[in-house]
Structures are given as C-alpha cells and as structure tokens.
Scaffold this motif. Structure first.
Motif, PDB file in Angstrom:
ATOM      1  N   LEU A   1       0.896  -1.340  -0.203  1.00  0.00           N
ATOM      2  CA  LEU A   1       0.127  -0.116  -0.099  1.00  0.00           C
ATOM      3  C   LEU A   1       0.834   1.359  -0.008  1.00  0.00           C
ATOM      4  O   LEU A   1       0.493   2.272  -0.483  1.00  0.00           O
ATOM      5  CB  LEU A   1      -0.810   0.056   1.330  1.00  0.00           C
ATOM      6  CG  LEU A   1      -2.383  -0.554   1.054  1.00  0.00           C
ATOM      7  CD1 LEU A   1      -3.100  -0.086   2.383  1.00  0.00           C
ATOM      8  CD2 LEU A   1      -3.124   0.233  -0.001  1.00  0.00           C
ATOM      9  N   GLN A   2       1.953   1.122   0.821  1.00  0.00           N
ATOM     10  CA  GLN A   2       2.859   2.388   0.912  1.00  0.00           C
ATOM     11  C   GLN A   2       3.623   2.593  -0.493  1.00  0.00           C
ATOM     12  O   GLN A   2       4.177   3.916  -0.810  1.00  0.00           O
ATOM     13  CB  GLN A   2       3.859   2.208   1.909  1.00  0.00           C
ATOM     14  CG  GLN A   2       3.047   2.416   3.321  1.00  0.00           C
ATOM     15  CD  GLN A   2       2.478   3.588   3.417  1.00  0.00           C
ATOM     16  OE1 GLN A   2       2.964   4.781   3.393  1.00  0.00           O
ATOM     17  NE2 GLN A   2       1.129   3.654   3.946  1.00  0.00           N
TER      18      GLN A   2
ATOM     19  N   VAL B   1      -6.923   6.093   1.295  1.00  0.00           N
ATOM     20  CA  VAL B   1      -6.051   5.634   2.394  1.00  0.00           C
ATOM     21  C   VAL B   1      -4.924   6.344   2.306  1.00  0.00           C
ATOM     22  O   VAL B   1      -4.211   6.274   3.400  1.00  0.00           O
ATOM     23  CB  VAL B   1      -5.925   3.976   1.819  1.00  0.00           C
ATOM     24  CG1 VAL B   1      -4.859   3.407   2.688  1.00  0.00           C
ATOM     25  CG2 VAL B   1      -7.036   3.229   1.937  1.00  0.00           C
ATOM     26  N   ARG B   2      -4.401   6.520   1.436  1.00  0.00           N
ATOM     27  CA  ARG B   2      -3.061   7.524   1.153  1.00  0.00           C
ATOM     28  C   ARG B   2      -2.988   8.680   1.926  1.00  0.00           C
ATOM     29  O   ARG B   2      -2.045   9.280   2.209  1.00  0.00           O
ATOM     30  CB  ARG B   2      -2.625   7.376  -0.073  1.00  0.00           C
ATOM     31  CG  ARG B   2      -2.182   6.232  -0.751  1.00  0.00           C
ATOM     32  CD  ARG B   2      -0.919   5.468  -0.146  1.00  0.00           C
ATOM     33  NE  ARG B   2       0.136   6.122  -0.571  1.00  0.00           N
ATOM     34  CZ  ARG B   2       0.898   5.652  -1.596  1.00  0.00           C
ATOM     35  NH1 ARG B   2       0.443   4.654  -2.426  1.00  0.00           N
ATOM     36  NH2 ARG B   2       1.922   6.305  -2.020  1.00  0.00           N
TER      37      ARG B   2
ATOM     38  N   ALA C   1      -7.381   2.913  14.083  1.00  0.00           N
ATOM     39  CA  ALA C   1      -7.745   3.178  12.652  1.00  0.00           C
ATOM     40  C   ALA C   1      -8.693   1.851  12.498  1.00  0.00           C
ATOM     41  O   ALA C   1      -9.550   1.901  11.445  1.00  0.00           O
ATOM     42  CB  ALA C   1      -6.495   2.596  11.809  1.00  0.00           C
ATOM     43  N   LEU C   2      -8.816   0.962  13.403  1.00  0.00           N
ATOM     44  CA  LEU C   2      -9.923  -0.122  13.294  1.00  0.00           C
ATOM     45  C   LEU C   2     -11.208   0.122  13.636  1.00  0.00           C
ATOM     46  O   LEU C   2     -12.228  -0.431  13.228  1.00  0.00           O
ATOM     47  CB  LEU C   2      -9.363  -1.326  14.053  1.00  0.00           C
ATOM     48  CG  LEU C   2      -7.848  -1.751  14.105  1.00  0.00           C
ATOM     49  CD1 LEU C   2      -7.596  -2.855  15.344  1.00  0.00           C
ATOM     50  CD2 LEU C   2      -7.781  -2.412  12.668  1.00  0.00           C
ATOM     51  N   GLU C   3     -11.391   1.439  14.151  1.00  0.00           N
ATOM     52  CA  GLU C   3     -12.746   1.970  14.273  1.00  0.00           C
ATOM     53  C   GLU C   3     -13.409   2.776  13.449  1.00  0.00           C
ATOM     54  O   GLU C   3     -14.564   3.188  13.523  1.00  0.00           O
ATOM     55  CB  GLU C   3     -12.571   2.679  15.511  1.00  0.00           C
ATOM     56  CG  GLU C   3     -11.925   2.144  16.888  1.00  0.00           C
ATOM     57  CD  GLU C   3     -12.625   0.491  17.177  1.00  0.00           C
ATOM     58  OE1 GLU C   3     -13.930   0.402  17.144  1.00  0.00           O
ATOM     59  OE2 GLU C   3     -11.831  -0.581  17.409  1.00  0.00           O
ATOM     60  N   ASP C   4     -12.518   3.285  12.333  1.00  0.00           N
ATOM     61  CA  ASP C   4     -13.003   4.025  11.201  1.00  0.00           C
ATOM     62  C   ASP C   4     -13.689   3.014  10.260  1.00  0.00           C
ATOM     63  O   ASP C   4     -12.964   2.399   9.475  1.00  0.00           O
ATOM     64  CB  ASP C   4     -11.756   4.821  10.545  1.00  0.00           C
ATOM     65  CG  ASP C   4     -12.080   5.788   9.562  1.00  0.00           C
ATOM     66  OD1 ASP C   4     -13.301   5.376   8.943  1.00  0.00           O
ATOM     67  OD2 ASP C   4     -11.376   6.534   9.665  1.00  0.00           O
TER      68      ASP C   4
ATOM     69  N   GLN D   1     -11.908   1.384   6.803  1.00  0.00           N
ATOM     70  CA  GLN D   1     -11.735  -0.113   6.899  1.00  0.00           C
ATOM     71  C   GLN D   1     -12.600  -0.440   5.615  1.00  0.00           C
ATOM     72  O   GLN D   1     -12.028  -1.821   4.778  1.00  0.00           O
ATOM     73  CB  GLN D   1     -12.482  -0.903   8.166  1.00  0.00           C
ATOM     74  CG  GLN D   1     -11.760  -0.791   9.326  1.00  0.00           C
ATOM     75  CD  GLN D   1     -10.388  -1.161   9.328  1.00  0.00           C
ATOM     76  OE1 GLN D   1     -10.215  -2.308   9.104  1.00  0.00           O
ATOM     77  NE2 GLN D   1      -9.453  -0.644   9.748  1.00  0.00           N
ATOM     78  N   GLU D   2     -13.516  -0.205   5.046  1.00  0.00           N
ATOM     79  CA  GLU D   2     -14.216  -0.460   3.710  1.00  0.00           C
ATOM     80  C   GLU D   2     -12.978  -0.265   2.683  1.00  0.00           C
ATOM     81  O   GLU D   2     -12.989  -1.251   1.745  1.00  0.00           O
ATOM     82  CB  GLU D   2     -15.150   0.292   3.453  1.00  0.00           C
ATOM     83  CG  GLU D   2     -16.132  -0.366   2.335  1.00  0.00           C
ATOM     84  CD  GLU D   2     -16.605  -1.780   2.564  1.00  0.00           C
ATOM     85  OE1 GLU D   2     -16.814  -2.507   1.373  1.00  0.00           O
ATOM     86  OE2 GLU D   2     -16.676  -2.165   3.695  1.00  0.00           O
ATOM     87  N   ASP D   3     -12.327   0.882   2.825  1.00  0.00           N
ATOM     88  CA  ASP D   3     -11.318   1.013   1.773  1.00  0.00           C
ATOM     89  C   ASP D   3     -10.153   0.107   1.736  1.00  0.00           C
ATOM     90  O   ASP D   3      -9.726  -0.227   0.703  1.00  0.00           O
ATOM     91  CB  ASP D   3     -10.814   2.474   1.860  1.00  0.00           C
ATOM     92  CG  ASP D   3     -11.677   3.388   1.407  1.00  0.00           C
ATOM     93  OD1 ASP D   3     -12.552   3.169   0.282  1.00  0.00           O
ATOM     94  OD2 ASP D   3     -11.807   4.659   1.929  1.00  0.00           O
ATOM     95  N   LEU D   4      -9.827  -0.264   2.842  1.00  0.00           N
ATOM     96  CA  LEU D   4      -8.544  -1.287   3.214  1.00  0.00           C
ATOM     97  C   LEU D   4      -9.207  -2.594   2.871  1.00  0.00           C
ATOM     98  O   LEU D   4      -8.508  -3.380   2.149  1.00  0.00           O
ATOM     99  CB  LEU D   4      -8.504  -1.524   4.468  1.00  0.00           C
ATOM    100  CG  LEU D   4      -7.412  -0.106   5.037  1.00  0.00           C
ATOM    101  CD1 LEU D   4      -7.246  -0.301   6.724  1.00  0.00           C
ATOM    102  CD2 LEU D   4      -6.161  -0.179   4.436  1.00  0.00           C
TER     103      LEU D   4
END
Length: 425
Positions: free
Chosen positions: A291-292, A318-319, A331-334, A338-341
């Motif tokens: 991803l990076q 994401v970026r 980040a797990l609560e967003d 999470q849908e984008d990930l």
C-alpha cells in the motif's frame, strides 16, 4: 591473534577441500564411507570464517570440464542414442553433486549438508557466484526431502521436551509465550503436526497448527488465547490451519508446507468424519508495504475499468493517512477506512498475487489449490498485525475435491476467489 585465527581458518578450509577431492577420487565403497565420515567431522569443526573459502572453491573448481562436455554433446548430436546421452549426462553433471551424494551416504551427512546450505544461503547475496553450488544442493535436497520420504507425526503434550522446545523456538507466525501457551495449543481442540526425515528423526522440518471449531474464525486472538476453555468434540465442524512454520532455513525452496497441509487435512478427515470444512486464518504480511509503495493501479491486469476506478479512489483515501496512523488501533474503528482497506486488500490478493511482489502467504495457499474465501478486518489487533497488514486477515478455503483444479488455474494466472471477495473490487 586475528592473524593466527585467519591462518587457522584458511588451513582448515584447505584440509576440507583436499579431503573432498580425495573422497571424489576414491573408488572403494568402504574407504569412501570412512573418508566421508572424516570429512563430515572436519566440516562440523569449521569456523564461520573458513566457510567462504570452501564455497569459493566448490563454485570454481568442482565444475564439469567444458571441452569434455562439448565433445560429448557433439557426439550425441551426431548419433543420438542411449550410450551417447549417458556419457553426455555424466560429463555435464558438476562433480560437486557426486561429492554431496557421497557425503549423504555417511551417518550425519544429511544434516551436515542441510546446515551447509544454511550457511551458504546466509552469504549468497554477497557472493552471487555461489549460486551454482546452491542450485546443486537444492536439486539434491529436493529429492532427498521428497514428501514420500517424510514422516508426518502429531506433536502433543506427551512428546519429548526437547521437541516441544523446538516448537516454541521455531513458531514464526504467532509466537508461543512459554509452556502454558504451548500446552493450550496442544489440548484436544487444537492439533499440531510436523514433518520429520528419517535421517533427522528428532528435528521437525516444518509444522502446522490446527484449531477445531464450530465456525470459520475471523480473528486470531481467540484461537491463541492461552486461558481459553477447550471446546467439546461434538462442536468440531471446521479445521482451521492458523500457523505454519519452517524450522530449517537450509531447506528453503524445498516444497514441504503444501504437502503437509494436504496430508493433515486427509488425516483429520479420516479421524473426524464430521469435519466438512478445511480453511486457514492467515496473515497478509506484504499488504501494508505494498500500500505504501504502489503509485498507480494502471499496470495491474485483470481489473475492469470500473473496478480500477473504485480501487483508485479507495487508494487515494487510504493514502491520506500516514503509515503510523494506519497501524494504530484507532484505525480499526474507522468504518470508512476499513471498507477502503478491504477493497485494497482484495485488489492486492487478486490482482497483485500472480505478479512479482505478490503476497508470499497468498501465493503459497493459492498455488497449493486453496480458494480466497473471506477478508477479516481487525482480524489481528497485535502490533505485528497492525504494522504488516493494518489488522487485516484472510481465510483461504481448502476444498479437498477442487484443490487440483484451483492449483491449475493459479498456474495460468487465475485466482480462485469467493464471490464475497471478488465483489469488493
């Protein structure tokens, strides 16, 4: 003192090489065995400083004779047949292969060669000319460690302490936190199987850990919680491979794990006929780094224009987050993130896996005939899981009746994926 040590190492390397040449020239089998045992002993005593000189000479001086190979090749071209082909085959084989075979016939030879390759691999990047030595070792070890020669054993709490200590030491996916943790992983609703070689009967080569569950899991923490209560056998419906660890670096490149998973699945299906589903709960170790590094999705094949557009939008969102923010528990609560990930994980596993830079765990399971079944956001909330995959985990499904079909599809660049994962694109 350093000069003396260097001289001693060089002398030891010369002695090993002289003995290797003598072993190759020996015709008598009895004498050959004695020389091989002496050479194994001397190799075991070599210092780390002495090995590069040995590998340099093995690469430079134990090759086929070019002129002889050329004459044999011309003879075969002029008169193709069994005799000319046999001569060509014999002359084109590097003499070091026969040296390794003679070593392997002696007690302790197999382990010596495996450890020798471990040392060679450690220095291969700095010494690319050693690749020919590695190719010969890999060729022979792949034959000697053919799964047909290997013994699969279940490791349990009654196994020797020395073996259990090796399991703790070599667990590479989800670290075992001492004896209590290991004991929990060996209770009746957990199984651990390993491959052993007849010449290395006390050294596990690779092992897989299995959880017996009522449902397909979506998070790793409950599977490795050392204080969790064992489930009753009546609830076992699914076998989950949640960790596979190689124990011997010297066997890198030798196919072991794919055969172990299939053999364990067949064993469990016979032992527990009620098991209908075999799957994994796997990490995605290359996801965060990919991803990076990825700048554009334009060069990824297999994505339709609409899929590429959606994925590019997700990648852009994401970026906007830093790598540190993406690896944080918050980040797990967003939900939007999470849908984008999830979409980007699907892109990575389906479109990037067949290419260079694809995820190694995904390549292993998909090439092994598994199907990409389900993505699990927040499946691994550990620091390691957040760093390498932003907490994402994946289930691969092993449909024992369709493994070969899925494997063949993967060799053609096609990913077997459930509709739920494919629909994320």
């Amino acid at each position: 003192m350093a000069i003396v040590d260097s001289w001693t190492s060089a002398r030891a390397a010369r002695q090993v090489l002289a003995l290797a040449r003598k072993l190759l020239s020996e015709r008598g089998q009895a004498n050959s065995l004695g020389l091989a045992q002496e050479l194994i002993h001397r190799m075991g005593a070599l210092s780390a400083e002495a090995w590069p000189a040995v590998f340099d000479k093995l690469a430079a001086d134990f090759n086929p004779e070019p002129a002889a190979v050329l004459r044999a090749a011309q003879a075969y071209a002029d008169a193709p047949g069994t005799d000319t082909l046999r001569v060509l085959t014999e002359l084109s084989e590097p003499p070091r292969q026969e040296l390794f075979r003679r070593l392997n016939r002696a007690p302790g030879g197999t382990g010596t060669l495996v450890r020798m390759r471990r040392r060679l691999l450690d220095g291969l990047k700095a010494h690319p000319d050693w690749r020919m030595v590695d190719a010969d070792l890999l060729h022979l070890l792949s034959s000697w460690f053919n799964p047909g020669f290997l013994e699969m054993r279940q490791v349990d709490w009654q196994s020797p302490a020395q073996l259990l200590e090796q399991i703790i030491h070599h667990e590479a996916v989800h670290a075992i936190d001492g004896w209590d943790d290991l004991r929990r992983r060996l209770l009746p609703d957990r199984r651990l199987f390993a491959f052993f070689h007849p010449q290395l009967p006390h050294e596990p080569l690779i092992f897989v850990e299995v959880a017996l569950l009522p449902d397909m899991p979506e998070a790793i923490a409950p599977l490795i919680a050392k204080r969790s209560e064992p489930m009753p056998a009546s609830s076992f419906k699914i076998a989950v491979f949640y960790s596979i660890s190689n124990c011997e670096p010297g066997l890198r490149g030798v196919s072991l794990g794919n055969f172990l998973i299939k053999r364990v699945a067949e064993h469990l299906r016979r032992e527990l006929p009620r098991l209908k589903v075999f799957c994994t709960l796997s990490p995605i170790p290359g996801f965060a780094a990919w991803l990076q590094s990825v700048q554009t999705l334009d060069e990824l094949p297999g994505l339709k224009p609409a899929q590429r557009e959606r994925a590019s939008e997700s990648l852009g969102r994401v970026r906007q987050h830093s790598a540190t923010a993406l690896a944080s528990p918050s980040a797990l609560e967003d939900d939007t993130l999470q849908e984008d990930l999830r979409r980007m994980a699907a892109v990575y596993l389906i479109a990037q896996t067949p290419l260079a830079g694809g995820d190694p765990v995904a390549r292993f399971h998909l090439d092994n005939g598994a199907r990409l079944e389900r993505l699990n956001p927040a499946g691994d909330r550990s620091a390691k899981g957040l760093k390498q995959s932003h907490g994402m985990m994946v289930n691969y499904l092993y449909d024992l009746d369709r493994i070969e079909q899925h494997h063949e599809a993967f060799t053609q660049g096609e990913i077997a994926a459930a509709r739920a994962v494919g629909g994320l694109l």
